[in-house]
Design an enzyme around this catalytic site. Structure first.
Site, short mmCIF file in Angstrom:
data_model
loop_
_atom_site.label_atom_id
_atom_site.label_comp_id
_atom_site.label_asym_id
_atom_site.label_seq_id
_atom_site.Cartn_x
_atom_site.Cartn_y
_atom_site.Cartn_z
N ARG A 102 -11.39 -7.36 6.43
CA ARG A 102 -10.93 -6.51 5.32
C ARG A 102 -11.71 -6.94 4.09
O ARG A 102 -11.63 -8.10 3.67
CB ARG A 102 -9.43 -6.69 5.08
CG ARG A 102 -9.00 -6.16 3.72
CD ARG A 102 -7.50 -6.08 3.55
NE ARG A 102 -6.95 -5.00 4.34
CZ ARG A 102 -5.73 -4.50 4.14
NH1 ARG A 102 -4.95 -4.97 3.19
NH2 ARG A 102 -5.29 -3.52 4.91
N HIS A 129 -10.09 3.20 6.29
CA HIS A 129 -9.02 2.37 6.85
C HIS A 129 -8.64 2.92 8.23
O HIS A 129 -7.55 3.48 8.41
CB HIS A 129 -7.82 2.36 5.90
CG HIS A 129 -6.83 1.26 6.14
ND1 HIS A 129 -7.00 0.30 7.12
CD2 HIS A 129 -5.64 0.97 5.53
CE1 HIS A 129 -5.96 -0.53 7.10
NE2 HIS A 129 -5.12 -0.15 6.16
N GLN A 132 -5.24 1.99 10.20
CA GLN A 132 -4.04 2.62 9.66
C GLN A 132 -3.88 4.03 10.21
O GLN A 132 -2.79 4.44 10.61
CB GLN A 132 -4.12 2.66 8.12
CG GLN A 132 -2.92 3.32 7.47
CD GLN A 132 -1.64 2.52 7.66
OE1 GLN A 132 -1.60 1.34 7.37
NE2 GLN A 132 -0.58 3.17 8.16
N ASP A 224 -0.58 7.93 -0.76
CA ASP A 224 -0.97 6.52 -0.83
C ASP A 224 -0.95 6.14 -2.32
O ASP A 224 -0.90 7.01 -3.20
CB ASP A 224 -2.38 6.35 -0.23
CG ASP A 224 -2.88 4.91 -0.26
OD1 ASP A 224 -2.06 3.99 -0.37
OD2 ASP A 224 -4.11 4.71 -0.16
N CYS A 264 0.96 4.67 4.02
CA CYS A 264 0.44 3.46 4.68
C CYS A 264 1.13 2.20 4.19
O CYS A 264 1.13 1.19 4.88
CB CYS A 264 -1.06 3.37 4.46
SG CYS A 264 -1.55 3.36 2.72
N ARG A 292 1.22 -0.13 13.64
CA ARG A 292 -0.02 -0.89 13.40
C ARG A 292 -0.17 -1.94 14.50
O ARG A 292 -1.25 -2.14 15.06
CB ARG A 292 0.03 -1.59 12.02
CG ARG A 292 0.01 -0.67 10.82
CD ARG A 292 -1.31 0.01 10.64
NE ARG A 292 -2.42 -0.91 10.49
CZ ARG A 292 -2.78 -1.54 9.36
NH1 ARG A 292 -2.12 -1.30 8.25
NH2 ARG A 292 -3.81 -2.35 9.33
#
Ligand code: CP
Ligand code: NVA
Length: 305
Positions: A102, A129, A132, A224, A264, A292
């Protein structure tokens, strides 16, 4: 499939295969059936940004697969002090069976994957991402019983989530509508790639500045944070500009009656979403967070098994 960098790189069948395996591993876990698919393998997990879900789900997932997760904060490894990605890749591939990373620059993850002989998993960059969105699609499937033909509306910042949602929806035949404000549009190259992916599949892409147009008759409503990691200096401006894009009762009323709400996380109640929506009956945000774990186990088992 050596790496998971972008859902754009995967075929439709590869994306569907990961979702299917995620569902299977979830079922096995709930039934107490062990699945040590990565026994004796080690995953290095490089983080240059904060994380709750990603870190915990990858660590727990790797453990459930019989492997060992190794947390590598950029504060502690030499990468954070200027060692090159090339040298880092060449060293880590001698010890590890896979790397999850990340970080900020997407190009760093692409370079790491090119340099390392072992699988590299993108656990969020400024651009994308993908892990996700695999969890999001798995969650949508569980709640709706299908994916093809659904309408997925993303309302808010044209950010890494918006980008990966476009890529993911295109691969599984989900119609996608993105509403974002004029000054915070999606990355042009991602939009071009996504348009090509949609043209090759069965679903449509709508890009608009009008949140009502995007959310109309949606099956899945998504938002988000307006202030992604690294954007903190723009916080006040963003919170002002994006207010008309808040997912609240009034906006949500334009979606289908049985629409689900997804995010998310982390979420900022009173900004991108109101409490009555994220904590209300349509919200599936914690199923999403749970998934996840399951879908990333599918990713690791597929790439590292
Ligand atoms: N959704 C997500 O990636 O959460 P974290 O930042 O907590 O990992
Ligand atoms: N867009 C957000 C997602 C966090 C999971 C960020 O990049 O900070």
């Amino acid at each position: 499939m050596k790496d998971l960098i972008s859902l754009h790189d995967l075929t439709s069948n590869e994306v569907k295969g990961l979702l299917d395996l995620g569902l299977k591993l979830k079922k096995e876990l709930k039934s107490g059936i062990p699945h040590p698919l990565l026994k004796g393998k080690t995953l290095g997990m490089i983080f240059t940004k904060s994380s709750t879900r990603t870190r915990v789900s990858f660590e727990v997932g790797m453990t459930q697969l019989g492997g060992y997760p190794l947390f590598l904060s950029s504060n502690d490894i030499q990468l954070g002090r200027g060692e090159t990605i090339h040298d880092t890749a060449k060293v880590l591939e001698r010890y590890l069976d896979g790397i999850m990373i990340r970080t900020y620059a997407h190009s760093d993850v692409v370079e790491l994957a090119e340099e390392a002989d072992i699988p590299v998993i993108n656990a969020l960059t400024d651009l994308l991402h993908p892990c996700q969105v695999l969890a999001d699609l798995m969650t949508a499937y569980e709640h709706k019983g299908r994916l093809e033909g659904l309408k997925f509306a993303y309302i808010g910042d044209g950010n890494n989530m918006a980008h990966s949602i476009m890529y993911g929806c295109a691969k599984v035949g989900v119609n996608c509508a993105i509403a974002t404000t004029k000054d915070y549009q999606c990355n042009e190259e991602v939009v071009e790639n996504a348009k090509a992916d949609f043209a090759a599949g069965s679903a449509d892409l709508l890009l608009t500045e009008d949140p009502i147009e995007a959310i109309k008759d949606a099956d899945i409503v998504y938002t988000d944070t307006w202030v992604s990691m690294g954007m903190e200096a723009e916080k006040a401006e963003r919170q002002k500009v994006f207010m008309p894009y808040q997912v609240n009762k009034e906006l949500f009323a334009h979606a289908k009656d049985d629409a689900i709400f997804m995010h998310c996380l982390p979420a900022y109640r009173g900004f991108e979403v109101t409490e009555d929506i994220i904590d209300g009956p349509h919200s599936v945000v914690f199923d999403e967070a749970e998934n996840r774990l399951h879908v990333q186990k599918a990713v690791m088992a597929t790439l590292m098994g």
